[in-house]
Design a protein around this motif. Structure first.
Motif, mmCIF file in Angstrom:
data_model
loop_
_atom_site.group_PDB
_atom_site.id
_atom_site.type_symbol
_atom_site.label_atom_id
_atom_site.label_comp_id
_atom_site.label_asym_id
_atom_site.label_seq_id
_atom_site.Cartn_x
_atom_site.Cartn_y
_atom_site.Cartn_z
ATOM 1 N N TYR A 206 68.519 82.200 43.584
ATOM 2 C CA TYR A 206 69.691 82.030 44.857
ATOM 3 C C TYR A 206 70.941 81.704 44.173
ATOM 4 N N ASP A 207 71.082 80.999 43.070
ATOM 5 C CA ASP A 207 72.424 80.754 42.384
ATOM 6 C C ASP A 207 73.358 81.720 41.958
ATOM 7 N N GLU A 208 72.631 82.929 41.566
ATOM 8 C CA GLU A 208 73.354 84.138 41.263
ATOM 9 C C GLU A 208 73.809 84.830 42.272
ATOM 10 N N LYS A 209 72.992 84.834 43.462
ATOM 11 C CA LYS A 209 73.448 85.524 44.629
ATOM 12 C C LYS A 209 74.904 84.917 45.229
ATOM 13 N N VAL A 210 74.623 83.360 45.360
ATOM 14 C CA VAL A 210 75.871 82.583 45.932
ATOM 15 C C VAL A 210 77.047 82.852 45.157
ATOM 16 N N ALA A 211 76.796 82.923 43.711
ATOM 17 C CA ALA A 211 77.851 83.059 42.767
ATOM 18 C C ALA A 211 78.605 84.269 43.047
ATOM 19 N N GLU A 212 77.841 85.492 43.399
ATOM 20 C CA GLU A 212 78.141 86.853 43.765
ATOM 21 C C GLU A 212 79.101 86.725 44.931
ATOM 22 N N LYS A 213 78.550 86.111 46.024
ATOM 23 C CA LYS A 213 79.165 86.166 47.433
ATOM 24 C C LYS A 213 80.261 85.229 47.314
ATOM 25 N N ILE A 214 80.461 84.264 46.500
ATOM 26 C CA ILE A 214 81.569 83.458 46.513
ATOM 27 C C ILE A 214 82.852 84.057 46.043
ATOM 28 N N ILE A 215 82.699 85.070 45.274
ATOM 29 C CA ILE A 215 83.852 85.795 44.787
ATOM 30 C C ILE A 215 84.659 86.108 45.766
ATOM 31 N N LEU A 216 84.202 86.411 47.050
ATOM 32 C CA LEU A 216 85.156 86.900 48.043
ATOM 33 C C LEU A 216 86.231 85.763 48.457
ATOM 34 N N PHE A 217 85.902 84.674 48.142
ATOM 35 C CA PHE A 217 87.004 83.571 48.531
ATOM 36 C C PHE A 217 87.812 83.065 47.614
ATOM 37 N N LYS A 218 87.948 83.840 46.137
ATOM 38 C CA LYS A 218 88.815 83.157 44.989
ATOM 39 C C LYS A 218 90.067 83.134 45.268
ATOM 40 N N ASN A 219 90.579 83.849 46.209
ATOM 41 C CA ASN A 219 92.013 83.917 46.425
ATOM 42 C C ASN A 219 92.506 83.345 47.848
ATOM 43 N N CYS A 220 91.249 82.742 48.466
ATOM 44 C CA CYS A 220 91.683 82.294 49.720
ATOM 45 C C CYS A 220 92.654 81.005 49.611
ATOM 46 N N LYS A 221 93.089 80.601 50.668
ATOM 47 C CA LYS A 221 94.016 79.490 50.806
ATOM 48 C C LYS A 221 92.962 78.179 51.571
ATOM 49 N N THR A 222 92.034 78.896 52.137
ATOM 50 C CA THR A 222 91.076 77.726 52.827
ATOM 51 C C THR A 222 89.642 78.474 53.037
ATOM 52 N N LEU A 223 88.774 77.424 52.834
ATOM 53 C CA LEU A 223 87.163 78.128 53.045
ATOM 54 C C LEU A 223 86.465 77.081 53.907
ATOM 55 N N LEU A 224 85.921 77.575 54.786
ATOM 56 C CA LEU A 224 85.159 76.805 55.860
ATOM 57 C C LEU A 224 83.499 77.324 55.501
ATOM 58 N N PHE A 225 82.540 76.249 55.423
ATOM 59 C CA PHE A 225 81.263 76.489 54.960
ATOM 60 C C PHE A 225 80.667 75.278 55.801
ATOM 61 N N CYS A 226 79.113 75.361 55.629
ATOM 62 C CA CYS A 226 78.350 74.170 56.288
ATOM 63 C C CYS A 226 77.924 73.509 54.936
ATOM 64 N N ARG A 227 77.935 72.368 54.964
ATOM 65 C CA ARG A 227 77.683 71.458 53.832
ATOM 66 C C ARG A 227 76.257 71.343 53.585
ATOM 67 N N ASP A 228 75.456 71.802 54.507
ATOM 68 C CA ASP A 228 73.953 71.348 54.604
ATOM 69 C C ASP A 228 73.287 72.579 53.320
ATOM 70 N N TYR A 229 73.633 73.514 52.975
ATOM 71 C CA TYR A 229 73.073 74.361 52.262
ATOM 72 C C TYR A 229 73.840 74.026 50.625
ATOM 73 N N PRO A 230 72.682 73.234 49.849
ATOM 74 C CA PRO A 230 73.248 72.531 48.647
ATOM 75 C C PRO A 230 73.629 73.753 47.552
ATOM 76 N N GLU A 231 72.971 75.025 47.328
ATOM 77 C CA GLU A 231 73.332 75.918 46.732
ATOM 78 C C GLU A 231 74.988 76.521 46.909
ATOM 79 N N ILE A 232 75.489 76.504 48.023
ATOM 80 C CA ILE A 232 76.777 76.747 48.503
ATOM 81 C C ILE A 232 77.479 75.977 48.212
ATOM 82 N N PHE A 233 77.352 74.507 48.385
ATOM 83 C CA PHE A 233 78.213 73.715 47.981
ATOM 84 C C PHE A 233 78.264 73.293 46.454
#
Length: 319
Positions: A206-233
């Protein structure tokens, strides 16, 4: 897709390769095409002969020429030897060339762009944000579920000077894919919906998959997410420090604290606390997926500084 008009020489200057201009009278492009079954305007289409797991676009060149398509981006020069009435740009990888063209197109626009990824909910959240914001914004968005390596460039190609907001979804199935989609969408605002079991077979964890997905946001100004998914947080630590994080949660302290959810026969009342103020919305759905998707949209409109009175009135009309 799009009303952007370029000549084949201009496109060649962006993607490189070898230009074969056999028919200069037919070299103006406004449509990008990857599926021979979806030709809308033959003369203005540029067909990218992409080789996939099940089909090779080069196999459809003769058929498309016969139907009136004159312009192609190809990766196999051998497939072109018998064609004399069309124009072609020969590149190493037609898919990468299309992605480069879409990235170049995206960089010409400074509008806010919302990029959405996650295991579930991408398309619904995109469509609901469109419904909630269309009264105030001229929005360009991904058609249907166009979130793949092919779908994203086709989506972003739609941006024109008339738009003042973009909403695009990005989906991946294996490592190494999101870096291409990030360059094309280049979101200023991100939404990370959730993480689940989709495409687990292509990732070590899961950690590898989250790390891949989060690349989409590396140049964002703001990121919105649900705090209830520990891998995402946990993955937020990999992002640059200048990104503003906006969270919602049903369990722990967050920017939008969801306090109570009351399901009824045909709707759901969702109560929350935002900036030390009690607020609530009602949505015309009662399933768990719709509730989570709606809270993401609620949080986004709060982030965009809409009053909760306006948000609540529009939430009741979601379809």
């Amino acid at each position: 897709m799009s009303i952007t008009t370029l000549t084949l020489e201009q496109i060649h200057a962006v993607i490189g390769g070898e230009l074969l201009l056999n028919n200069p009278a037919h070299k103006t492009i406004s449509q990008l095409l990857t599926d021979s079954r979806k030709v809308v305007n033959t003369e203005s289409s540029l067909f990218f002969a992409i080789k996939g797991d099940n089909h090779d676009g080069h196999d459809f060149i003769a058929e498309l020429l016969h139907s009136g398509v004159y312009n192609f981006v190809i990766g196999n020069k051998e497939a072109w030897k018998v064609q004399f009435i069309g124009n072609a740009i020969i590149v190493a990888d037609p898919l990468l060339a299309m992605q480069q063209l879409a990235e170049w197109h995206r960089n010409h626009f400074q509008i806010p762009v919302i990029g959405i990824t996650g295991s579930n909910g991408k398309t619904v959240i995109k469509e609901w944000l469109y419904q909630l914001l269309r009264e105030d914004k001229n929005i360009v968005r991904s058609p249907k579920s166009y979130n793949s390596q092919i779908g994203v460039p086709l989506s972003v190609w739609q941006i024109t000077d008339e738009h003042d907001l973009g909403i695009f979804e990005a989906g991946i199935s294996r490592p190494g894919e999101m870096q291409h989609l990030e360059k094309i969408i280049h979101p200023s605002i991100g939404i990370f919906t959730n993480i689940g079991a989709a495409h687990d077979e292509n990732f070590k964890s899961y950690d590898e998959k989250v790390a891949e997905k989060i690349i989409l946001f590396k140049n964002c100004k703001t990121l919105l997410f649900c705090r209830d998914y520990p891998e995402i947080f946990a993955a937020m630590n990999a992002l640059p420090s200048g990104i503003t994080l906006f969270s919602w949660s049903r369990k722990v302290k967050a920017d939008l604290q969801v306090a109570r959810i009351t399901k009824r026969d045909n709707d759901t009342e969702i109560q929350g606390i935002y900036k030390n103020r009690f607020i609530e919305i009602t949505i015309p759905f009662s399933d768990e997926a719709s509730i989570e998707n709606a809270i993401h949209c609620w949080a986004m409109l709060l982030l965009m500084e809409y009053s909760n009175e306006v948000i609540a009135a529009r939430m009741e009309l979601l379809t």
